[in-house]
Design a protein around this motif. Structure first.
Motif, PDB file in Angstrom:
ATOM      1  N   ASN A 150      28.091  41.873  34.176  1.00 51.75           N
ATOM      2  CA  ASN A 150      29.657  42.019  33.680  1.00 51.75           C
ATOM      3  C   ASN A 150      30.190  43.090  34.594  1.00 51.75           C
ATOM      4  O   ASN A 150      30.119  44.217  34.765  1.00 51.75           O
ATOM      5  CB  ASN A 150      29.408  42.553  32.364  1.00 51.75           C
ATOM      6  N   GLU A 151      31.471  42.443  35.321  1.00 54.27           N
ATOM      7  CA  GLU A 151      32.239  42.885  36.170  1.00 54.27           C
ATOM      8  C   GLU A 151      33.470  43.147  35.614  1.00 54.27           C
ATOM      9  O   GLU A 151      33.939  42.421  35.045  1.00 54.27           O
ATOM     10  CB  GLU A 151      32.325  42.294  37.419  1.00 54.27           C
ATOM     11  N   PHE A 152      34.050  44.644  35.771  1.00 53.14           N
ATOM     12  CA  PHE A 152      35.287  44.775  35.169  1.00 53.14           C
ATOM     13  C   PHE A 152      36.473  44.368  35.822  1.00 53.14           C
ATOM     14  O   PHE A 152      37.404  43.871  35.271  1.00 53.14           O
ATOM     15  CB  PHE A 152      35.435  46.539  35.238  1.00 53.14           C
ATOM     16  N   GLY A 153      36.227  43.827  36.860  1.00 52.87           N
ATOM     17  CA  GLY A 153      37.496  43.230  37.873  1.00 52.87           C
ATOM     18  C   GLY A 153      37.337  41.845  37.669  1.00 52.87           C
ATOM     19  O   GLY A 153      36.479  41.258  37.064  1.00 52.87           O
ATOM     20  N   GLN A 154      38.252  41.228  38.493  1.00 51.01           N
ATOM     21  CA  GLN A 154      38.526  39.810  38.511  1.00 51.01           C
ATOM     22  C   GLN A 154      37.782  39.053  39.473  1.00 51.01           C
ATOM     23  O   GLN A 154      38.129  38.014  39.899  1.00 51.01           O
ATOM     24  CB  GLN A 154      39.859  39.377  38.575  1.00 51.01           C
ATOM     25  N   THR A 155      36.333  39.477  39.918  1.00 49.20           N
ATOM     26  CA  THR A 155      35.820  38.951  41.079  1.00 49.20           C
ATOM     27  C   THR A 155      34.321  39.046  40.699  1.00 49.20           C
ATOM     28  O   THR A 155      33.647  39.932  40.079  1.00 49.20           O
ATOM     29  CB  THR A 155      36.035  39.427  42.406  1.00 49.20           C
ATOM     30  N   GLY A 156      33.435  38.005  40.899  1.00 50.38           N
ATOM     31  CA  GLY A 156      32.014  37.947  40.701  1.00 50.38           C
ATOM     32  C   GLY A 156      31.336  38.348  41.975  1.00 50.38           C
ATOM     33  O   GLY A 156      30.201  37.633  42.050  1.00 50.38           O
ATOM     34  N   LEU A 157      31.582  39.383  42.686  1.00 48.03           N
ATOM     35  CA  LEU A 157      31.044  39.869  43.920  1.00 48.03           C
ATOM     36  C   LEU A 157      29.635  40.356  43.651  1.00 48.03           C
ATOM     37  O   LEU A 157      28.892  39.836  44.437  1.00 48.03           O
ATOM     38  CB  LEU A 157      31.633  41.009  44.400  1.00 48.03           C
ATOM     39  N   ASP A 158      29.137  41.013  42.702  1.00 43.90           N
ATOM     40  CA  ASP A 158      27.923  41.433  42.558  1.00 43.90           C
ATOM     41  C   ASP A 158      26.733  40.422  42.262  1.00 43.90           C
ATOM     42  O   ASP A 158      25.737  40.348  42.827  1.00 43.90           O
ATOM     43  CB  ASP A 158      27.689  42.360  41.278  1.00 43.90           C
ATOM     44  N   ALA A 159      27.346  39.506  41.588  1.00 40.26           N
ATOM     45  CA  ALA A 159      26.504  38.197  41.472  1.00 40.26           C
ATOM     46  C   ALA A 159      26.262  37.368  42.736  1.00 40.26           C
ATOM     47  O   ALA A 159      25.178  37.065  43.175  1.00 40.26           O
ATOM     48  CB  ALA A 159      26.877  37.144  40.474  1.00 40.26           C
ATOM     49  N   GLU A 160      27.193  37.482  43.512  1.00 37.60           N
ATOM     50  CA  GLU A 160      27.137  37.002  44.977  1.00 37.60           C
ATOM     51  C   GLU A 160      26.108  37.729  45.974  1.00 37.60           C
ATOM     52  O   GLU A 160      25.377  37.218  46.557  1.00 37.60           O
ATOM     53  CB  GLU A 160      28.298  36.793  45.642  1.00 37.60           C
ATOM     54  N   ILE A 161      26.280  39.035  45.583  1.00 40.35           N
ATOM     55  CA  ILE A 161      25.184  39.988  46.291  1.00 40.35           C
ATOM     56  C   ILE A 161      23.870  39.653  45.958  1.00 40.35           C
ATOM     57  O   ILE A 161      23.077  39.562  46.977  1.00 40.35           O
ATOM     58  CB  ILE A 161      25.519  41.309  46.119  1.00 40.35           C
TER      59      ILE A 161
ATOM     60  N   ASP B 246      45.048  56.673  41.941  1.00 40.22           N
ATOM     61  CA  ASP B 246      43.736  57.377  41.640  1.00 40.22           C
ATOM     62  C   ASP B 246      42.756  56.409  41.438  1.00 40.22           C
ATOM     63  O   ASP B 246      42.273  56.081  40.294  1.00 40.22           O
ATOM     64  CB  ASP B 246      44.006  58.202  40.287  1.00 40.22           C
ATOM     65  N   LEU B 247      42.087  56.119  42.627  1.00 39.58           N
ATOM     66  CA  LEU B 247      40.915  55.222  42.673  1.00 39.58           C
ATOM     67  C   LEU B 247      39.584  55.846  42.199  1.00 39.58           C
ATOM     68  O   LEU B 247      39.227  56.860  42.937  1.00 39.58           O
ATOM     69  CB  LEU B 247      40.970  54.504  43.862  1.00 39.58           C
ATOM     70  N   TYR B 248      38.821  55.141  41.563  1.00 40.46           N
ATOM     71  CA  TYR B 248      37.415  55.395  41.785  1.00 40.46           C
ATOM     72  C   TYR B 248      36.452  54.412  42.229  1.00 40.46           C
ATOM     73  O   TYR B 248      35.527  54.959  42.823  1.00 40.46           O
ATOM     74  CB  TYR B 248      36.643  55.565  39.974  1.00 40.46           C
TER      75      TYR B 248
ATOM     76  N   PHE C  78      40.229  47.017  43.248  1.00 41.05           N
ATOM     77  CA  PHE C  78      40.764  48.106  42.774  1.00 41.05           C
ATOM     78  C   PHE C  78      40.368  48.652  41.513  1.00 41.05           C
ATOM     79  O   PHE C  78      41.184  48.000  40.617  1.00 41.05           O
ATOM     80  CB  PHE C  78      41.896  48.541  43.471  1.00 41.05           C
ATOM     81  N   ILE C  79      39.770  49.545  41.170  1.00 42.21           N
ATOM     82  CA  ILE C  79      39.628  50.052  39.880  1.00 42.21           C
ATOM     83  C   ILE C  79      39.846  51.709  39.678  1.00 42.21           C
ATOM     84  O   ILE C  79      39.370  52.343  40.636  1.00 42.21           O
ATOM     85  CB  ILE C  79      38.138  49.925  39.441  1.00 42.21           C
ATOM     86  N   GLY C  80      40.822  52.008  38.875  1.00 40.68           N
ATOM     87  CA  GLY C  80      41.158  53.211  38.824  1.00 40.68           C
ATOM     88  C   GLY C  80      42.232  53.523  37.770  1.00 40.68           C
ATOM     89  O   GLY C  80      42.577  52.819  36.787  1.00 40.68           O
TER      90      GLY C  80
END
Length: 299
Positions: free
Chosen positions: A38-49, A243-245, A282-284
């Motif tokens: 479950n990703e907070f952003g609008q991309t499924g990058l972790d699944a692609e990894i 203020d990016l985390y 970008f998350i922050g």
């Protein structure tokens, strides 16, 4: 019954890296694991990894399972069971996550008849722990208190020993198994210790403050040279874009695609062996989309 492992940790802690190691362990044992993220952003990058590492993966992005995606989690789990007939599900929630909401989902009749909660592990960022504790203590403490097992990541980047951090974690959760070991040393014997059933789970109920986080995703149309990449990382760390985390994504360079991860001041760049279009999330707080757009147009 299908074992469902829950792998938590704050943004950028190293959850996806650990999930890949855990999935490999299960495969070597002859199991059939599937990864859900479950990703907070609008991309499924972790699944692609994870897919690039040769595993089955399903993504849920664009919100968090504690609120906007709560109703979709049980559907996703049931679809995974039907499609893959797994023996294990490894579930990685967003770093912005509260435990008790997830356990309420597992109590649903259609889920509890098929799944049993397996290992509950929180990944602790060995580089950014103190920073995260100061800024986002509510989420961090909830994840530490509720996990029977804590794993400290990024030990190879930490200038200090893990002893002080371990003592801090024991003050928060004295019953937890705490493991401090670099990823390369996770072997079968390590998992024999790590995956033994552990008791003593707690339930903390912090204020629900997801609205304090923003997330934007862009698709940069440029080829990065090293100088430009360094400049971009410096601007992220300096707060020019807000203020990016967490900043993460796949970028195109002269030598191929790279995976970029920035968590506070921790910058990690590696070759990306999978396939994904160029994206950056970008998350922050107070994310400055105008400055980001200007950089990619004129930077």
């Amino acid at each position: 019954m299908i074992n469902l492992d829950l792998i938590t940790g704050f943004l950028g802690a190293g959850k996806t890296t650990f999930c890949s190691i855990l999935l490999k362990h299960y495969m070597e044992k002859g199991a059939r694991p599937v990864y859900i993220v479950n990703e907070f952003g609008q991309t499924g990058l972790d699944a692609e990894i994870i897919k690039a590492d040769g595993f089955n993966a399903v993504e849920m992005f664009g919100g968090c399972i504690c609120c906007t995606l709560k109703g979709e989690v049980s559907v996703a789990i049931l679809k995974v069971i039907e499609a893959f007939s797994p023996t294990h599900i490894v579930f990685e929630p967003s770093g912005i996550f509260i435990f008790d909401e997830f356990f309420n989902i597992l109590k649903q009749e259609q889920i509890r008849d098929k799944c049993v909660l397996g290992n509950v592990i929180t990944i602790i960022d060995g580089v950014n722990f103190n920073y995260s504790k100061a800024k986002f203590g509510s989420f961090l403490y909830n994840q530490i208190k509720n996990a029977p097992t804590l794993i400290i990541s990024k030990l190879e980047k930490n200038k200090y020993t893990a002893d002080e951090l371990i003592a801090d974690l024991k003050n928060i959760n004295p019953d937890a198994l705490i493991m401090a070991k670099i990823w390369e040393k996770f072997d079968a014997q390590t998992f024999d210790v790590l995956l033994n059933e552990r008791k003593g789970m707690h339930f903390d109920h912090p204020d629900h403050i997801h609205g304090h986080f923003q997330s934007i995703t862009i698709k940069p149309d440029m080829v990065f040279v090293q100088e430009k990449l360094d400049m971009f990382a410096d601007l992220c760390i300096a707060g020019v874009f807000g203020d990016l985390y967490r900043v993460k994504g796949v970028l195109k360079t002269e030598s191929g695609s790279i995976l970029l991860n920035i968590a506070n001041e921790d910058v990690n760049i590696e070759h990306f062996k999978g396939y994904s279009e160029e994206t950056l999330t970008f998350i922050g707080n107070n994310v400055n989309s105008d400055e980001i757009e200007q950089f990619f147009q004129h930077g």
